[in-house]
Structures are given as structure tokens and as C-alpha cells.
Design an enzyme around this catalytic site. Structure first.
Site, PDB file in Angstrom:
ATOM      1  CE  LYS A  53      19.774  51.952  75.437  1.00 37.62           C
ATOM      2  NZ  LYS A  53      20.455  53.163  75.020  1.00 37.62           N
ATOM      3  CD  GLN A  97      19.258  55.337  72.287  1.00 34.66           C
ATOM      4  OE1 GLN A  97      19.162  54.989  73.464  1.00 34.66           O
ATOM      5  NE2 GLN A  97      20.016  54.701  71.434  1.00 34.66           N
ATOM      6  CG  ASP A 120      24.770  56.738  77.735  1.00 40.19           C
ATOM      7  OD1 ASP A 120      24.859  55.521  77.492  1.00 40.19           O
ATOM      8  OD2 ASP A 120      23.989  57.503  77.141  1.00 40.19           O
TER       9      ASP A 120
END
Ligand SMILES: Nc1nc2c(c(=O)[nH]1)N[C@@H](CN(C=O)c1ccc(C(=O)N[C@@H](CCC(=O)O)C(=O)O)cc1)CN2
Length: 291
Positions: A53, A97, A120
Site C-alpha cells: 500500500k 490494517q 476503507d
């Protein structure tokens, strides 16, 4: 019939190229987007995802802020970091995460992220906006899966879609997106009766259940679009480990019209869509486009 292979790796690369052009234009206007990624602990797969990422964030020209915290980090400490990132004007997107260590409640942490920085798409505000078709940030894996389906067929109205899996991260938002595209959607889960029979009626079959190669070739309707969200590491008879999806790929490929591989299907799209969401969040937050 051998199904068309939906090459998520190539499609994700094209999406990143387009994003790089947008990012360059925003940067020239003094609005370089920034993404903060937070990893707590040493989960090996998460370390790889976070590294990828951060690398891809920089490759498209955005600013990357990476935070790696020890597995012993307390919830209050993580919430304090989220607060700092919420308040930081250089940060347009925040991603924590998953999974988090057991002493931290993921729901509490995800709700602490400002909805406009929640790239997200897990905050209840974004969940509600997406579910009601009122905008909002769409979770990356379902968004990437829809983009892959639309490379095969643009008009999905009237198609039967079956989503196996009802997670908040993939299954439920996937249902909302397919519904919004005009599909008749059925969500299957561990209590579903006659899952193979149900799947055989699906023009679009999305497997997001986390069970290696559970969906067999004879579960697939001839010509169907099969999207495999599963990423399972298994050890073969030769003792070597390899990644497989939730779909028995070779069997399904012989029946389907189009299918995603694992690896190289939905996975790369998840990260590309994270970058897409960050660019979008930056443009909205910096008032370059309407929400
Ligand atoms: N905060 C979040 N946490 C997690 C998410 C998420 O969307 N947000 N999703 C998954 C992990 N994930 C991204 O974080 C992810 C998984 C897989 C891939 C990927 O590119 N997979 C490759 C194979 C990689 C390998 O070799 O292991 C592929 O499918 O080709 C990207 C991102 C859980 N946590």
C-alpha cells in the site's frame, strides 16, 4: 468453453496510471493527496499488504504516512494516533490494517476515523450512505470486484447475483453494489440450504467465504461471471505452500464465461481502489469536487 480470464493485476495497473494523472493535476494545484496506513503487530500477510500500500501510494505520486506499532499497543494509544491523523490537514485518508490484536476493539477504532477520511469505507456513516445510494466511500474489495465485473459486462440490470459470505467488509457491501446495479441478489452463508443449487442459478457469482476451493465447477452456471474474493494459503501434496481462492479455479474456468484468478484477481484491485478512494476523499475534503 474456457472462461475469459479477468486480469485484476492489469486492470489495477491501468487504474493506478489514471490515478497518477489525477494526482499530478491536484499536486500542481497545491493539493497533493496523503494516505496514512497504520499497522499494529507483526502479522506477516498484513506486513506485505501495508508495504504494498505504501509503495503504490508513492508510485502514483501521493504522500504516504506509515505507522508501525508493536503488537502490545493499547487501544487508547491507537485511538490517540487516529485522533492526530484526523486533525492532520496533510492526511486525506486513514487506513487501520485488519486484523488488530485481541486487546483492541476494531469497531471502536474504525468508528473513531472521521467518515471523510475513512478510505476503507468501514465507518457506519459511509456504510449508511452506500446502502442508501447517497454517495459515501465504498469499501475497496467490493468496489474493485464491481469494476472487474463491469469490464466483462456494463449493464447488469436483471441478472441473478449470488454472494457467498455476509461479512461487513465484503459480502454486505457487495450486495448493496449489485442491488444498485439492478441485479436480483441472494446472500448465501453457512446456514444456506442447497448452496450448490443456488449458485447454479447465478449469472454473477461472488465467493467471499474464506474456504479454500469450496465452490466447485458443477456449482457454476454455464457462462456465469465468477468473482473469487478468497485468498487462502494451502500446502500442496508436494509440501509447498500456494495461494488458492474460494473457487476451484480449473473446474470453474471450464464452465464460467469469465473468472478472476487467485492471485492476480480481486487482491490487486483492493489496493488500487484504496488509492482511488484516497484521491476521491482528497478532492472532496479540499473542495475540488462536490461530495
Ligand atoms: N483495513 C483493511 N484491512 C484489510 C483489508 C482491507 O480492505 N482493509 N483487506 C484484507 C487484506 N488486503 C488489504 O488490506 C489485501 C489482501 C490481498 C491483496 C493482494 O493483492 N493479494 C494478492 C496476493 C498477495 C500474496 O501473495 O499474498 C493477489 O490476490 O493477487 C491486497 C490487499 C484484510 N485486511
Amino acid at each position: 468453453m474456457v472462461a475469459q480470464l479477468i486480469d485484476g493485476k492489469a486492470i489495477a495497473a491501468r487504474l493506478r496510471q489514471d490515478l497518477a494523472v489525477e494526482v499530478a493535476a491536484m499536486t500542481a494545484q497545491g493539493h497533493r493527496p496523503g494516505l496514512a496506513v497504520v499497522l499494529v503487530g507483526e502479522d506477516p500477510a498484513s506486513q506485505v499488504y501495508v508495504r504494498n500500500k505504501a509503495r503504490q501510494t508513492v508510485e502514483v505520486g501521493m504522500e504516504s504516512f506509515e505507522y508501525r506499532l508493536p503488537a502490545s499497543t493499547g487501544q487508547d494509544e491507537l485511538l490517540a494516533l487516529v485522533d492526530r491523523l484526523n486533525a492532520d490537514p496533510a492526511v486525506d485518508g486513514i487506513l487501520v490494517q485488519l486484523p488488530l490484536p485481541p486487546q483492541i476493539d476494531a469497531t471502536t477504532v474504525l468508528r473513531a476515523i472521521l467518515p471523510e477520511k475513512d478510505v476503507d469505507g468501514f465507518h457506519p456513516t459511509n456504510v449508511g450512505l452506500v446502502a442508501t445510494g447517497a454517495g459515501g466511500i465504498v469499501p475497496c474489495t467490493p468496489l474493485g470486484s464491481m469494476m472487474l465485473i463491469e469490464t466483462v459486462r456494463r449493464d447488469l440490470a436483471g441478472l441473478n447475483a449470488v454472494v457467498i459470505g455476509r461479512s461487513n467488509i465484503v459480502g454486505k457491501p457487495m450486495v448493496q453494489l449489485l442491488l444498485a446495479a439492478g441485479c436480483t441478489v441472494t446472500v448465501a452463508h453457512s446456514k444456506t440450504v442447497d448452496l450448490p443449487g443456488l449458485c447454479r442459478r447465478a449469472d454473477i457469482l461472488v465467493a467471499a467465504v474464506g474456504r479454500p476451493e469450496m465452490v466447485r465447477g458443477d456449482w457454476v452456471k454455464p457462462g456465469a461471471i465468477v468473482i473469487d474474493v478468497g485468498i487462502n494459503r494451502v500446502t500442496g501434496a508436494d509440501g509447498k505452500s500456494r495461494l488458492v481462492g474460494d473457487v476451484a479455479f480449473a473446474e470453474a474456468q471450464a464452465v464460467a464465461g469469465a473468472i478472476t484468478p487467485v492471485p492476480g484477481g480481486v487482491g490487486p484491485m483492493t489496493i488500487a481502489c484504496l488509492l482511488h478512494n484516497t484521491v476521491k476523499a482528497a478532492a472532496v475534503r479540499r473542495s475540488l469536487v462536490p461530495a
